[in-house]
Each structure stands twice: as structure tokens, then as C-alpha cells.
Design an enzyme around this catalytic site. Sequence first.
Site, PDB file in Angstrom:
ATOM      1  N   SER A   1      -2.975  -7.933   2.723  1.00 24.17           N
ATOM      2  CA  SER A   1      -3.439  -7.943   4.066  1.00 24.17           C
ATOM      3  C   SER A   1      -3.868  -9.252   4.322  1.00 24.17           C
ATOM      4  O   SER A   1      -2.962  -9.350   5.566  1.00 24.17           O
ATOM      5  CB  SER A   1      -4.594  -6.839   4.821  1.00 24.17           C
ATOM      6  OG  SER A   1      -4.053  -5.869   3.966  1.00 24.17           O
TER       7      SER A   1
ATOM      8  N   HIS B   1       0.610  -1.031   0.141  1.00 23.18           N
ATOM      9  CA  HIS B   1       0.319  -0.186   0.026  1.00 23.18           C
ATOM     10  C   HIS B   1       1.272   1.207  -0.104  1.00 23.18           C
ATOM     11  O   HIS B   1       0.861   2.334  -0.524  1.00 23.18           O
ATOM     12  CB  HIS B   1      -0.986  -0.144   1.496  1.00 23.18           C
ATOM     13  CG  HIS B   1      -1.830  -1.017   1.236  1.00 23.18           C
ATOM     14  ND1 HIS B   1      -2.493  -1.553   2.157  1.00 23.18           N
ATOM     15  CD2 HIS B   1      -2.857  -1.789   0.623  1.00 23.18           C
ATOM     16  CE1 HIS B   1      -3.505  -2.694   2.262  1.00 23.18           C
ATOM     17  NE2 HIS B   1      -3.766  -2.287   1.074  1.00 23.18           N
TER      18      HIS B   1
ATOM     19  N   LYS C   1     -16.872  -6.840   6.155  1.00 22.80           N
ATOM     20  CA  LYS C   1     -15.417  -8.230   5.555  1.00 22.80           C
ATOM     21  C   LYS C   1     -15.130  -8.739   7.240  1.00 22.80           C
ATOM     22  O   LYS C   1     -14.091  -9.435   7.060  1.00 22.80           O
ATOM     23  CB  LYS C   1     -14.561  -7.065   5.429  1.00 22.80           C
ATOM     24  CG  LYS C   1     -14.702  -6.930   3.353  1.00 22.80           C
ATOM     25  CD  LYS C   1     -13.159  -6.824   2.617  1.00 22.80           C
ATOM     26  CE  LYS C   1     -12.917  -7.111   1.455  1.00 22.80           C
ATOM     27  NZ  LYS C   1     -12.596  -6.866   0.999  1.00 22.80           N
TER      28      LYS C   1
ATOM     29  N   ARG D   1      -1.970  -5.773  -8.271  1.00 24.03           N
ATOM     30  CA  ARG D   1      -0.344  -6.496  -8.242  1.00 24.03           C
ATOM     31  C   ARG D   1      -0.508  -7.784  -9.542  1.00 24.03           C
ATOM     32  O   ARG D   1      -0.039  -8.352 -10.130  1.00 24.03           O
ATOM     33  CB  ARG D   1      -0.884  -7.740  -6.929  1.00 24.03           C
ATOM     34  CG  ARG D   1      -0.992  -6.828  -6.022  1.00 24.03           C
ATOM     35  CD  ARG D   1      -1.129  -7.010  -4.481  1.00 24.03           C
ATOM     36  NE  ARG D   1      -2.848  -7.281  -4.469  1.00 24.03           N
ATOM     37  CZ  ARG D   1      -3.574  -6.981  -3.694  1.00 24.03           C
ATOM     38  NH1 ARG D   1      -2.605  -7.573  -2.415  1.00 24.03           N
ATOM     39  NH2 ARG D   1      -5.202  -7.025  -3.746  1.00 24.03           N
TER      40      ARG D   1
HETATM   41  P1  ADP Z   1      -9.323  -4.120  -0.941  1.00 29.07           P
HETATM   42  O1  ADP Z   1      -9.962  -4.479   0.217  1.00 29.07           O
HETATM   43  O2  ADP Z   1     -10.277  -2.990  -1.177  1.00 29.07           O
HETATM   44  O3  ADP Z   1      -9.537  -4.682  -2.157  1.00 29.07           O
HETATM   45  P2  ADP Z   1      -6.916  -3.393   0.137  1.00 29.07           P
HETATM   46  O4  ADP Z   1      -6.789  -2.733   1.616  1.00 29.07           O
HETATM   47  O5  ADP Z   1      -6.933  -5.059  -0.032  1.00 29.07           O
HETATM   48  O6  ADP Z   1      -8.958  -3.458  -0.219  1.00 29.07           O
HETATM   49  O7  ADP Z   1      -6.248  -2.834  -0.917  1.00 29.07           O
HETATM   50  C1  ADP Z   1      -6.440  -0.979  -1.419  1.00 29.07           C
HETATM   51  C2  ADP Z   1      -5.688  -1.480  -2.823  1.00 29.07           C
HETATM   52  O8  ADP Z   1      -4.811  -1.364  -2.451  1.00 29.07           O
HETATM   53  C3  ADP Z   1      -6.118  -2.455  -3.449  1.00 29.07           C
HETATM   54  O9  ADP Z   1      -6.590  -0.978  -4.922  1.00 29.07           O
HETATM   55  C4  ADP Z   1      -5.631  -3.327  -4.244  1.00 29.07           C
HETATM   56  O10 ADP Z   1      -5.188  -3.805  -4.938  1.00 29.07           O
HETATM   57  C5  ADP Z   1      -4.557  -2.721  -3.670  1.00 29.07           C
HETATM   58  N1  ADP Z   1      -3.308  -3.711  -2.931  1.00 29.07           N
HETATM   59  C6  ADP Z   1      -2.871  -4.115  -2.310  1.00 29.07           C
HETATM   60  N2  ADP Z   1      -1.793  -4.552  -1.386  1.00 29.07           N
HETATM   61  C7  ADP Z   1      -1.382  -4.270  -2.759  1.00 29.07           C
HETATM   62  C8  ADP Z   1       0.286  -5.151  -2.951  1.00 29.07           C
HETATM   63  N3  ADP Z   1       1.127  -5.260  -2.211  1.00 29.07           N
HETATM   64  N4  ADP Z   1       0.836  -3.650  -4.158  1.00 29.07           N
HETATM   65  C9  ADP Z   1      -0.080  -3.053  -4.611  1.00 29.07           C
HETATM   66  N5  ADP Z   1      -0.617  -2.396  -4.264  1.00 29.07           N
HETATM   67  C10 ADP Z   1      -1.527  -3.193  -3.478  1.00 29.07           C
END
Ligand code: ADP
Length: 160
Positions: free
Chosen positions: A128, A17, A41, A90
Amino acid sequence: MRTVIYPGSFDPLTNGHLDVIQRAVKLFDRVIVAVAQNDSKNPLFNITERVDLVKQAVAHLPQVDADSFDGLLVDYVESRSGQAVVRGLRAISDFEFEFQMALMNRKLNERVETIFMMPKDTYTFLSSRIVKEIARLGGDVSSFVPAHVQAALKGKLSKA
Ligand code: ADP
């Protein structure tokens, strides 16, 4: 003033992130990291904790704010006078869902653009969910999350 909203669950924030945030800072005057309430969630960290972990991680970046939101993302973007939404991509597995969301958001509000950013290759396997799983099993997550997130995970999981 160009403002981009970076929405997500951030349960918790990872270095992946942070990588996206740092890239967005290069393109926009202001980046608002918007933590979704998303109670369906069943998050490990509550909304206040998730926003707080983001705040600590971006404290050194004056152009970045952390906030929470509920309801439609496009409405939130308008309320913060944003022009765009940034999401991280990703792998191909992210693509279908993100494509659907981006086009739906455009349908709901044509003024809001969605842009995608690819993280550094070493973060493409990071999520996450995986970080929580490793931490739960007692693994070392120090290269995946900032130190304060690691400490928060430790505190949370020792109580669980
Ligand atoms: P959501 O539940 O909305 O997917 P996340 O917190 O999992 O929320 O992710 C938020 C955003 O960050 C999404 O666009 C996700 O693809 C991106 N994201 C999560 N992990 C990574 C990572 N390791 N590298 C790049 N982008 C990421």
C-alpha cells in the site's frame, strides 16, 4: 463453519491483498477482512473509507465480509468466532515482524492459529505504501489496485 480473520491496515486495499483473500476463500468457509483502526500509522484513508474500499472489492465473493476492529487482534478473532488469522508473506523482510506477531498472538490466546499465504509472484513487490507513493507522484497504479481504489486515490490526492 471455519472462519479466518485477515487483519491489516488496508490503506488502501491492493491486488496483493485481494490475492491473499482469494486464496483464503479456498481454505475457509468465511473470510473476515478486518481493517485495523491504527490511527498511529497516520493513514491516508480513514477507517470508514478503508472498510468501504474493501467491501466494494469483495462484493462478488459471498464468503467474504469486511469489518473494522480496534484493540487486541486475538480478542477480535474470538468475538467473531474465528479459528485462525491469515497474513500475507511477500519476502524475507516481512518474516521477522510476522514471526514475532504470530508467536505473541499465540501467547495471548493459544486457540488462535496464524497461517501465512504467499501471493502470486508478481505481487511480491507490492505494498500500500508504494502504491500511495506512485499515485502521489502521478504514476499509473492501474495494475496494482482495483479500479475503484484507483479512483479513490485520485480523488484523495487531488484534494491533498
Ligand atoms: P499491516 O499494516 O498490518 O502490515 P497491510 O495492509 O500493509 O497491513 O497488510 C496486511 C497484510 O497483507 C499483511 O499480512 C501483509 O503482509 C499482507 N500484504 C500486503 N501486501 C501484500 C501483497 N502484495 N501480497 C501479499 N500479502 C500482502
